[in-house]
Motif scaffolding. Structure first.
Motif, PDB file in Angstrom:
ATOM      1  N   PRO A  80       1.026  -1.352   0.136  1.00 16.69           N
ATOM      2  CA  PRO A  80       0.029   0.075  -0.016  1.00 16.69           C
ATOM      3  C   PRO A  80       0.908   1.388   0.036  1.00 16.69           C
ATOM      4  CG  PRO A  80       0.071  -0.950   2.214  1.00 16.69           C
ATOM      5  CD  PRO A  80       1.067  -1.825   1.431  1.00 16.69           C
ATOM      6  N   ILE A  81       1.421   1.515  -1.026  1.00 14.32           N
ATOM      7  CA  ILE A  81       2.267   2.597  -1.394  1.00 14.32           C
ATOM      8  C   ILE A  81       1.554   3.690  -2.264  1.00 14.32           C
ATOM      9  CG2 ILE A  81       3.686   1.820  -3.168  1.00 14.32           C
ATOM     10  CD1 ILE A  81       6.287   3.211  -1.858  1.00 14.32           C
ATOM     11  N   SER A  82       1.730   4.749  -2.124  1.00 15.85           N
ATOM     12  CA  SER A  82       1.058   5.846  -2.988  1.00 15.85           C
ATOM     13  C   SER A  82       2.164   7.069  -3.079  1.00 15.85           C
ATOM     14  CB  SER A  82      -0.118   6.432  -2.294  1.00 15.85           C
ATOM     15  OG  SER A  82      -0.130   7.227  -1.367  1.00 15.85           O
ATOM     16  N   THR A  83       2.184   7.639  -4.224  1.00 10.36           N
ATOM     17  CA  THR A  83       2.994   8.395  -4.637  1.00 10.36           C
ATOM     18  C   THR A  83       2.477   9.451  -5.600  1.00 10.36           C
ATOM     19  OG1 THR A  83       3.810   7.052  -6.587  1.00 10.36           O
ATOM     20  CG2 THR A  83       5.306   6.899  -4.738  1.00 10.36           C
ATOM     21  N   GLU A  84       3.024  10.728  -5.783  1.00 13.70           N
ATOM     22  CA  GLU A  84       2.753  11.728  -6.669  1.00 13.70           C
ATOM     23  C   GLU A  84       3.707  12.663  -6.796  1.00 13.70           C
ATOM     24  OE1 GLU A  84      -0.861  13.478  -4.671  1.00 13.70           O
ATOM     25  OE2 GLU A  84       0.437  14.658  -3.382  1.00 13.70           O
ATOM     26  N   ILE A  85       3.818  13.451  -7.968  1.00 14.43           N
ATOM     27  CA  ILE A  85       4.738  14.179  -8.271  1.00 14.43           C
ATOM     28  C   ILE A  85       4.237  15.708  -8.144  1.00 14.43           C
ATOM     29  CG2 ILE A  85       6.262  12.805  -9.678  1.00 14.43           C
ATOM     30  CD1 ILE A  85       5.416  14.430 -11.929  1.00 14.43           C
ATOM     31  N   GLU A  86       4.972  16.553  -7.814  1.00 13.53           N
ATOM     32  CA  GLU A  86       4.764  17.973  -7.774  1.00 13.53           C
ATOM     33  C   GLU A  86       5.865  18.728  -8.690  1.00 13.53           C
ATOM     34  OE1 GLU A  86       4.629  21.795  -4.801  1.00 13.53           O
ATOM     35  OE2 GLU A  86       4.168  19.901  -4.124  1.00 13.53           O
ATOM     36  N   THR A  87       5.490  19.233 -10.033  1.00 10.87           N
ATOM     37  CA  THR A  87       6.469  20.238 -10.638  1.00 10.87           C
ATOM     38  C   THR A  87       6.767  21.233 -10.229  1.00 10.87           C
ATOM     39  OG1 THR A  87       4.631  21.054 -11.826  1.00 10.87           O
ATOM     40  CG2 THR A  87       5.360  18.900 -12.840  1.00 10.87           C
ATOM     41  N   MET A  88       7.609  21.944 -10.496  1.00 16.32           N
ATOM     42  CA  MET A  88       8.008  23.320  -9.872  1.00 16.32           C
ATOM     43  C   MET A  88       6.866  24.189 -10.328  1.00 16.32           C
ATOM     44  SD  MET A  88      10.623  22.997  -8.401  1.00 16.32           S
ATOM     45  CE  MET A  88      11.433  21.743  -8.151  1.00 16.32           C
ATOM     46  N   ASN A  89       5.851  23.855 -11.272  1.00 15.94           N
ATOM     47  CA  ASN A  89       4.754  24.934 -11.433  1.00 15.94           C
ATOM     48  C   ASN A  89       3.660  24.540 -10.588  1.00 15.94           C
ATOM     49  OD1 ASN A  89       6.058  26.138 -13.618  1.00 15.94           O
ATOM     50  ND2 ASN A  89       5.455  24.822 -15.334  1.00 15.94           N
ATOM     51  N   LYS A  90       3.979  23.697  -9.675  1.00 11.82           N
ATOM     52  CA  LYS A  90       2.872  23.348  -8.624  1.00 11.82           C
ATOM     53  C   LYS A  90       1.771  22.262  -9.077  1.00 11.82           C
ATOM     54  CE  LYS A  90       5.003  25.760  -5.246  1.00 11.82           C
ATOM     55  NZ  LYS A  90       5.860  25.013  -4.502  1.00 11.82           N
ATOM     56  N   ILE A  91       2.068  21.613 -10.211  1.00 12.22           N
ATOM     57  CA  ILE A  91       1.113  20.565 -10.713  1.00 12.22           C
ATOM     58  C   ILE A  91       1.407  19.403 -10.156  1.00 12.22           C
ATOM     59  CG2 ILE A  91       0.593  19.548 -12.958  1.00 12.22           C
ATOM     60  CD1 ILE A  91       1.274  22.040 -14.314  1.00 12.22           C
ATOM     61  N   LEU A  92       0.293  18.781  -9.624  1.00  8.35           N
ATOM     62  CA  LEU A  92       0.245  17.369  -8.981  1.00  8.35           C
ATOM     63  C   LEU A  92      -0.346  16.599  -9.931  1.00  8.35           C
ATOM     64  CD1 LEU A  92      -1.128  18.400  -5.400  1.00  8.35           C
ATOM     65  CD2 LEU A  92       1.347  17.957  -6.185  1.00  8.35           C
ATOM     66  N   ARG A  93       0.485  15.203  -9.823  1.00  4.95           N
ATOM     67  CA  ARG A  93       0.244  14.141 -10.690  1.00  4.95           C
ATOM     68  C   ARG A  93       0.238  12.794  -9.521  1.00  4.95           C
ATOM     69  NH1 ARG A  93       0.005  14.589 -16.396  1.00  4.95           N
ATOM     70  NH2 ARG A  93      -0.896  16.512 -16.871  1.00  4.95           N
ATOM     71  N   SER A  94      -0.847  11.900  -9.600  1.00  6.09           N
ATOM     72  CA  SER A  94      -0.695  10.795  -8.771  1.00  6.09           C
ATOM     73  C   SER A  94       0.178   9.930 -10.143  1.00  6.09           C
ATOM     74  CB  SER A  94      -2.027  10.060  -8.789  1.00  6.09           C
ATOM     75  OG  SER A  94      -2.625  10.724  -7.823  1.00  6.09           O
ATOM     76  N   CYS A  95       1.074   9.050  -9.476  1.00  6.40           N
ATOM     77  CA  CYS A  95       1.420   7.920 -10.157  1.00  6.40           C
ATOM     78  C   CYS A  95       1.698   6.731  -9.443  1.00  6.40           C
ATOM     79  CB  CYS A  95       2.992   8.651 -10.565  1.00  6.40           C
ATOM     80  SG  CYS A  95       3.924   9.396  -9.433  1.00  6.40           S
ATOM     81  N   LYS A  96       2.293   5.685 -10.144  1.00  3.00           N
ATOM     82  CA  LYS A  96       2.337   4.437  -9.673  1.00  3.00           C
ATOM     83  C   LYS A  96       4.084   4.205  -9.210  1.00  3.00           C
ATOM     84  CE  LYS A  96       2.318  -0.645 -10.190  1.00  3.00           C
ATOM     85  NZ  LYS A  96       2.108  -1.470 -11.169  1.00  3.00           N
ATOM     86  N   CYS A  97       4.579   3.886  -8.136  1.00  7.04           N
ATOM     87  CA  CYS A  97       5.903   3.743  -7.891  1.00  7.04           C
ATOM     88  C   CYS A  97       6.340   2.298  -8.365  1.00  7.04           C
ATOM     89  CB  CYS A  97       6.231   3.765  -6.682  1.00  7.04           C
ATOM     90  SG  CYS A  97       7.913   3.792  -6.039  1.00  7.04           S
ATOM     91  N   VAL A  98       7.156   2.075  -9.329  1.00  6.45           N
ATOM     92  CA  VAL A  98       7.360   0.436  -9.905  1.00  6.45           C
ATOM     93  C   VAL A  98       8.645   0.138  -9.105  1.00  6.45           C
ATOM     94  CG1 VAL A  98       8.382  -0.541 -12.036  1.00  6.45           C
ATOM     95  CG2 VAL A  98       6.812   1.357 -12.157  1.00  6.45           C
ATOM     96  N   ASN A  99       9.688   1.046  -8.519  1.00  8.33           N
ATOM     97  CA  ASN A  99      10.652   0.641  -7.796  1.00  8.33           C
ATOM     98  C   ASN A  99      11.343   1.822  -7.170  1.00  8.33           C
ATOM     99  OD1 ASN A  99      12.798   1.753  -9.138  1.00  8.33           O
ATOM    100  ND2 ASN A  99      12.793  -0.056 -10.614  1.00  8.33           N
ATOM    101  N   LEU A 100      11.954   1.498  -5.972  1.00  9.62           N
ATOM    102  CA  LEU A 100      12.138   2.643  -5.017  1.00  9.62           C
ATOM    103  C   LEU A 100      13.633   2.181  -4.252  1.00  9.62           C
ATOM    104  CD1 LEU A 100      11.359   5.296  -3.808  1.00  9.62           C
ATOM    105  CD2 LEU A 100      10.294   4.011  -2.011  1.00  9.62           C
ATOM    106  N   GLY A 101      14.454   3.360  -4.220  1.00 10.60           N
ATOM    107  CA  GLY A 101      15.687   3.169  -3.524  1.00 10.60           C
ATOM    108  C   GLY A 101      16.285   4.396  -2.945  1.00 10.60           C
TER     109      GLY A 101
END
Length: 129
Positions: free
Chosen positions: A25-46
């Protein structure tokens, strides 16, 4: 852009990544420098980065070397890490975290370490099943 085949893929990472198994149950989202948020799926993490997937028709137009933030939520812990886009393949984006040793991100590094340990334990439990 076409993703390279596994036979042509050369691993360049110095630090391992954990593949996010289905059901974690991991959730991720990116925030660009223009403050735009987008949900995304994390495939791998380190410790040094992540591979994220936006699915079809959702990948934001961020060129390589763009700066962003990746928010990661797992088991009641949340952290917002600065990142740099390192590569893009179709709906996937590779992100590098330039935080190691940076005193400005000391607290984020502590929380991120907790998230990675929680993820590792979850992966270990699932692999023993």
């Amino acid at each position: 852009m076409k993703q390279p085949s596994s036979e042509n893929w050369e691993e360049r990472r110095r630090f391992p990544r954990h593949t996010i198994l289905q059901g974690i149950p991991i959730s991720t989202e990116i925030e660009t420098m223009n403050k735009i948020l987008r949900s995304c799926k994390c495939v791998n993490l380190g410790t040094q980065g992540a591979l994220i997937d936006f699915g079809e028709d959702q990948c934001p137009e961020l060129p390589v070397h763009s700066k962003l933030f990746l928010s990661i939520h797992l088991a009641g812990e949340s952290v917002k890490l600065p990142g740099i886009v390192r590569h893009r393949y179709g709906s996937r984006m590779g992100i590098y975290f330039p935080i190691e040793g940076d005193p400005h991100y000391e607290e984020e590094q502590k929380v991120f370490a907790i998230i990675l340990r929680t993820l590792e334990r979850g992966i270990e439990r699932r692999s023993r099943r």
